[in-house]
Every structure is written in structure tokens, then in C-alpha cells.
Scaffold this active site. Sequence first.
Site, PDB file in Angstrom:
ATOM      1  N   HIS A 249      31.713  38.333  45.255  1.00 30.97           N
ATOM      2  CA  HIS A 249      33.223  39.060  44.666  1.00 30.97           C
ATOM      3  C   HIS A 249      33.881  37.898  44.211  1.00 30.97           C
ATOM      4  CE1 HIS A 249      37.737  40.516  44.700  1.00 30.97           C
ATOM      5  NE2 HIS A 249      37.318  41.000  45.545  1.00 30.97           N
ATOM      6  N   ARG A 269      44.931  40.140  42.127  1.00 35.38           N
ATOM      7  CA  ARG A 269      45.261  40.879  41.058  1.00 35.38           C
ATOM      8  C   ARG A 269      45.879  42.250  40.390  1.00 35.38           C
ATOM      9  NH1 ARG A 269      39.740  40.379  40.119  1.00 35.38           N
ATOM     10  NH2 ARG A 269      39.232  40.669  42.310  1.00 35.38           N
TER      11      ARG A 269
END
Length: 655
Positions: A249, A269
Site C-alpha cells: 500500500h 486521497r
Amino acid sequence: MPVVDRQEWDVVVVGAGGAGLRAAIEARERGARTAVICKSLFGKAHTVMAEGGIAAAMANANEHDTWQTHFRDTLRGGKFLNQWRMAELHAQEAPQRVWELETWGALFDRTKDGRISQRNFGGHEYPRLAHVGDRTGLELIRTLQQRIVALQQQDHARTGDHESDLKIFQECTVTRVLKDGSRVSGVFAYDRETGRFFVLRAPAVVLATGGIGKSFKVTSNSWEYTGDGHALALLAGAPLLNMEFVQFHPTGMVWPPSVKGILVTESVRGDGGVLRNSEGRRFMFDYVPDVFKEKYAESEQEADGWYDDPEHHRRPPELLPRDEVARAINAEVKAGRGSPHGGVFLDVSTRMPAEVIRRRLPSMYHQFKELADVDITAEPMEVGPTCHYVMGGVAVDSDTAAARGVPGLYAAGEVAGGMHGSNRLGGNSLSDLLVFGRRAGWHAAEYAHSRTRERPRVDDDQIGAASAEALRPFALGAEGGVAGTTGAVGAGGAGGAGGGGPENPYTLHQELQQTMNDLVGIIRRAGEMEQALSRLAELRERAGRVGVEGHRQFNPGWHLALDLRNMLLVSECVARAARERTESRGGHTREDCPAMEREWRNVNLLCTLADSAVGRIRLTRETTPPVRPDLLGLFDKEELAKYLTDEELEGGLSE
Ligand code: FAD
């Protein structure tokens, strides 16, 4: 042989995360007496940690969303190596599974007009993740547990016993799947608190044990993720598929060291957070690969416009699939443009009002405040890649979740392979758990019913062997006296490397994690993987001498000693498959073979157990079945040409 309690069930589900609980509910609802066994406390599965949401094309936030778009995004994310039938079933059934959760009492965040709210995530064309703030997994598990309790109450009304048809064995670890000939006959397990062994006899066993992250040093995964289900399947004779694909990740915490690897959810995000390097540059614009160029913005202005007007703007490159973002961060740090603690900056503070950050990202706010003394409403976070998810797993039949080659064995959730191809999109795991957890429970129950007249026999020799295997570390510990097996790291055991005496499980674990992190991590090279394989062989040899002291009542050193077998097996699978695949695709990046090769697009790598002198894992290649033409028809031919060979293109599109 020690005294071993035995119980009789129709279906045994190993694991009580999202996949296990959904499988258990389905099996019980289809009339199978079902036992669930989990090594953590009931309710504390890895699924609880899931933050961002569940991907499902419900079209609540964008009316254009359909299962076909979800399917397309999933195949693009997996770089076309997905078991396409799984991706199809997943995209089609995910919305029903989310609505079903709601009818069972899940309280999702809502849109202004009262529908389940859906948020943006990397690689998803439309806002698609149903969520509960950034605590979606907790709500998912709470709801499934509530459903289990409701079923137990129904059973009590009928039989007078809450646990007559659905029973949870918590804090119990399965160490072996037992077999009657080629078929499954149950599981061998120990109770972590008392150390007592027991056997659950059943014709059908569902593996739902999650991932393998604890084989790596920097990981978002919790202590249970030692690859047990992967190893149990291997040891029972089922192959593992495409183990080279491990997802790093892009955004784990990098500071302070004690929390390195803890996840910073992609919702940061998705909700507008941006990545910057030490020069303040939004560097992701420099890392959009050709296959994604048409879909991603080329300027900050265009990217920012997308949040409010996605119809007329292309997506921000921060929302590329995870493998792309993780590689980009890695490259920036390597080029000397990293943050003070070896990551990059992730900023929401200049993008949203403080009150919105606290409402939409409450866990992230608290996580940084409490663990790093950073106020994310006022300053950027420092983040870097962390080992997060394994795409590889038990090779299963797409429709039934049956493990290949072992009748009665099923696998669902992170332990199963195929669904996500070479890279999973965020949010696609929680939906995967629900879709394939249900399918595994359904088919395991049906299989168990079909065996009512011919129940499998449990073989005493196998129980004896499993007991001896589990007790071995005590025998070795008693011989040599092992230092620090209940917690001290680095003591090296009485013997240490090469000393011939017992080995300390903590030391071995630490060395394994370092090996995998350094040599089979986010960027891979042939020579390093060779080195990893010889270190793994050495560690395996030393693990044969692992010793523990004390007794069987709650003894973490002993538990780790038993988990080591599993971590070493799956690590070898990862390293062997990663060395074999001479291309870069999704979660597998080879510095020495940087291109994605069309010739590898339809190649699966299968790991099986082999007891040769060279290594315990045998690797074979198989060609994937061609993607069904109507599904290929969902893509432009130009896009397909980037992935498929000419032969595949002609075959697929001409039918
Ligand atoms: P788990 O939930 O881990 O359950 C495994 C179970 O197996 C546990 O009960 C464990 O005790 C048991 N077990 C293991 N070994 C044994 C054994 N030998 N014997 C008995 N029991 C055993 N995915 C998304 O889709 N959306 C997200 O927003 C998201 N956020 C995430 C955030 C974090 C921090 C992390 C780490 C992951 C996230 N993921 C997310 C991924 C997702 O949470 C996992 O892939 C998923 O929860 C795995 O579920 P599972 O049911 O397969 O396994």
C-alpha cells in the site's frame, strides 16, 4: 498421544473475519451445522481494521456506474490476470451483498437524499465505496456478528441450545486440515488459552484466514496474518496461485518507528488529499503509465476540477491503482526527494477545512495525533509503502470457492487467489469477502449435505502426527533451555544460528521479516531473490530446531513457533514465484525486467508442496482460460492490445 476432544459438525469455517462470518451465516441458513474457529477474540479479525469502504456499483453517487464498469476497473487494476469469472460474479453481486448488510442492521453514511453514500478510491471510475466514516470494517463485522447472534437465538428457540447449530470457538488455532483419503475430514486445533488440543470432524472446511503480511517487517497487517490458511491448504494438497503478487500500500505511517507500516487509508486521497515530495511538487503527474494516460489529469487544475465535476475532468493521478502510487513514492525517496523520515508528504490540511477532515477521517485524525503527535488538519502526514495485502492465494473454482484438488476444502476472502489478478483495487476486498464468503458457505453446506451417508473418518495417526508436530518445540526447548521465548527479541536462543541447539522463535521471525522486506519487497531483483531463497532454506532448517520453554497455557512463544512453519512456507512461495515471473505486473515489480510482457498475461504460477532437497515448494505454470468474448467486448480493442497477445485478441474478439 495426548487426550484430544472431538466434535462433529457439517461445516467448519476457519476464520471469523468478513469472509468467515459471511460463509458461516450462509452455511447455517442452508441447514448445515456450522462451527467457526478463530485464533483471535471473536470480533477482532483483521476485517475490523478496514477503513475506506466496500466497493459496489450501486450508482448512488454517480448514476452511470454499472457492474460492467466495476468489472472493467477490476481487470484494469489486476492488469488482466484476474480470474475473470470471479471478477464478473464480484461486480454483479457486490451491490446485493451491501444492501443485505443494511437489512441486517448496518448503518452506512448517507447521501443528502438518504441513499448509501459512496466515495472515490484509486482505480474506480466512479465513487463506489459504501462506507462508515473510516471505520467501515468495524461496522461490517458488527453487523455480521449481530446476524450470527440472531441465528443463534432462533436455534435456541428451537433446540434450547444457542450453540446447537452455529458455534464459535474463539482464541483457537487450527494447525492441520485432516483428510480421509483425498477428502477433507476436519481440522486439528489447539485452544490458545489452555493449550488443549481438539478435533472438529466435518466433511467440509472453509478457509477464511486472511493474509500473510507478518512475513514482512513493514506491514499494515495485524498479528494474525501469518499465512496459516495458505499453508494449511498447501499441506492438505491444494495449490496456491500467483503468490508473487503482494500489494504494498502506498501510504503507511513512516514515523515514529514503533508505528511504521500502520495504514493511512486511501480515503485520504479519495477525499482530496495530495502527495508532495520534499520540493513541494505534486509528483504523481510524472508517474502516469501509458496504459492509464487517457484517464488521468495532466495538470493540477484539471485534477482538482475532477472532485466537483467528474464528468468534465480527468481523475487526479494520486488515484492511480496502488501499485503505481507505491512505486512512484519509492522512486521519489530513492531520488533523494523524500520526507525527513524516508517517506513523502500526504496533505489534506491545505485541501479541506479542519472540521471536514475530523468528520470524514476521524480515525486518521486520532491515529496521527496520538501515535505521531501530528495534527493532520494543520500539517501534512509523512507516508511510505507498507506490505498490505496478498493477491495470491488458494486456487479456487470461481463459482463455488472450492479449493482445487481437495474435495471438501473451500477458501474465501484474502486467503483465496484469483479474484484480484496482479493488484487489488481498494474497497474490492470487503466486497470480495461478502460475495465469495457467501458462495463458499453455500457450496460447503451443499457438499456436506451430499456426504450425510458417507461421513469422512478421522484418522488417529493424523491426530497423533499433528499433536507431535505441535508439541515438538517443547521437547526441543527442554533439551536446550531457550532464552527469552516469551518476548525477548534478539536473544538468539540457546543455540542461535548454526549452533545446533534450540532456536528462538522471535529471532527467527525477525530474520524472516527482514529477509522478505529487503530481498522480496516492493522492488525485486533476480540475484536478491536467489539470496532470499537460500536464507529461507537456512531459516527453515533452523526452524526445525525451534524450542520453547514453559507450559501450554497461553504461551505466545509456542504460538509463534507454530506460526513460523506457515510463514516460511508462504514466504518461499512468494520468493519462488517472484523469481520465476520475469516481467513487472501489478504488485510484482522487477527492476531487472521492468516491462509488463503480453506473453505473461495469461500465465498462472502454481505452488504445490514437494519435499525435494532443493526446496519444499514446486512451481508449475498453467495457461489461464480465455476471457469470455462478451466480457472482452466491454473494452476498446486499443486498450486490450496493451495487455493481450495478438492470438488472444483474435480468438476473443472474433467469436
Ligand atoms: P480476516 O478478517 O483477517 O479474518 C481472518 C480470520 O482468520 C481471523 O478471525 C483470524 O483470527 C483467523 N485465523 C487466521 N489463522 C487462523 C488459524 N490458523 N486458526 C484459526 N483461525 C485463524 N479492504 C477493503 O476492501 N476496504 C478497506 O477499506 C480496507 N481497509 C483496510 C485497512 C487496513 C488497515 C488493512 C490492514 C486492510 C484493509 N483492507 C481493506 C483489506 C481487508 O481488510 C482484508 O483484506 C480483509 O478484511 C480480509 O478479510 P478475511 O475475512 O479474509 O480475513
